[in-house]
Scaffold this active site. Sequence first.
Site, PDB file in Angstrom:
ATOM      1  N   LEU A 127      42.969  28.093  48.770  1.00 24.17           N
ATOM      2  CA  LEU A 127      42.552  28.669  47.381  1.00 24.17           C
ATOM      3  C   LEU A 127      42.545  30.196  47.127  1.00 24.17           C
ATOM      4  CD1 LEU A 127      42.245  26.539  44.749  1.00 24.17           C
ATOM      5  CD2 LEU A 127      40.035  26.503  45.438  1.00 24.17           C
ATOM      6  N   ASP A 128      43.312  30.606  46.385  1.00 15.77           N
ATOM      7  CA  ASP A 128      43.269  32.100  45.985  1.00 15.77           C
ATOM      8  C   ASP A 128      41.855  32.658  45.755  1.00 15.77           C
ATOM      9  OD1 ASP A 128      46.194  32.065  46.561  1.00 15.77           O
ATOM     10  OD2 ASP A 128      46.595  32.101  44.132  1.00 15.77           O
ATOM     11  N   PRO A 129      41.688  33.774  46.181  1.00 12.32           N
ATOM     12  CA  PRO A 129      40.379  34.237  45.774  1.00 12.32           C
ATOM     13  C   PRO A 129      39.932  34.220  44.302  1.00 12.32           C
ATOM     14  CG  PRO A 129      41.279  35.825  47.402  1.00 12.32           C
ATOM     15  CD  PRO A 129      42.329  34.741  46.937  1.00 12.32           C
ATOM     16  N   ALA A 183      40.873  31.933  42.199  1.00 13.52           N
ATOM     17  CA  ALA A 183      40.573  30.556  41.973  1.00 13.52           C
ATOM     18  C   ALA A 183      39.193  30.028  42.322  1.00 13.52           C
ATOM     19  CB  ALA A 183      41.960  29.543  42.455  1.00 13.52           C
ATOM     20  N   ARG A 243      50.324  29.119  38.877  1.00 12.73           N
ATOM     21  CA  ARG A 243      50.605  30.481  38.263  1.00 12.73           C
ATOM     22  C   ARG A 243      52.048  30.590  37.741  1.00 12.73           C
ATOM     23  NH1 ARG A 243      49.592  35.708  41.857  1.00 12.73           N
ATOM     24  NH2 ARG A 243      48.715  34.051  43.182  1.00 12.73           N
TER      25      ARG A 243
END
Length: 322
Positions: free
Chosen positions: A61-63, A65, A195
Amino acid sequence: MHATSATPATAEARPPRQRIQRRPVHGVLLLDKPLGLSSNDALQKVKWLLRAEKAGHTGTLDPLATGLLPLCFGAATKFSQVSLDADKAYEATLRLGQTSSTGDAEGQILRERPVSLTRAQIEAACTAFTGEIEQVPPMHSALKHEGKALYEYARAGQVIERAARRVRIHAIDILDWQHEVLKIAVRCSKGTYIRTLAEDLGEHLGCGAHLSALRRTASGPVQLRDAISLDALAAMSETERESMLRPPDCLLEEWPSLRLDADDTAKFLNGMRRRVSAADAPHVRVYGPQARALLGSASIQAGELIPGRLLSPQEVQSLLSA
């Protein structure tokens, strides 16, 4: 003759670093990942808090997010791929009228356009992107090219040609819309880039958009409402932290189950195929005679139970005594 330099007094006074005694821990912890922390950093913090020997997460999970990040420990790591392959759900906030260099709020604003939309236009755009669609993975992603993540090339100013991928958007629901800010709920297949979806929706609407916030709310059968924050976990005692662990089969709840008797249990755990009176299925969760005795995963083909990922007898016993 040169004198040997003495060890500085400050170094002598430094206390020895305390070594953490790791231990076998089995189960799944549902973490509500905070903003700004990578998935791996979150995993390492929880692993340290639990003093766990073996751990893994179920997809990054992206930083930027937040939200649901299932973390697997011990026996549960054998089923992390199940969660990785599962459908996901998100709440995404789009900034309409602006495109950015990264497709999200971290990048530089590349272009601004006026926003003049009706709700009917937004609903039509959401409908247009529901179903099976093609997406080109973003350059700012962890997808690998020749052993390097795409974001490494992007940071160096390089653009790598990427092939489009087919993903499925099960539903897009409008949660809120305030002129330039659109909040949507998305249910989708694995591998979907929210995104990219935000950017594509913006282009479809003619005003452009970037993703300004993202929160994961579900992964397969597990939900964000059952997750715990890192701060709350850190404030607990070790016993309380252990009580937050869910059994490994929480990741398999959407599969049919099959229970074996003691004799077939021993043979199944040795990797032997068994004849069963059950319908064919690509995935089943298999149990022994006891209520919580998860043995592993399997498939059923032509009435034959074919072992998949198996727990060791020690892991089965650990789950029974938990």
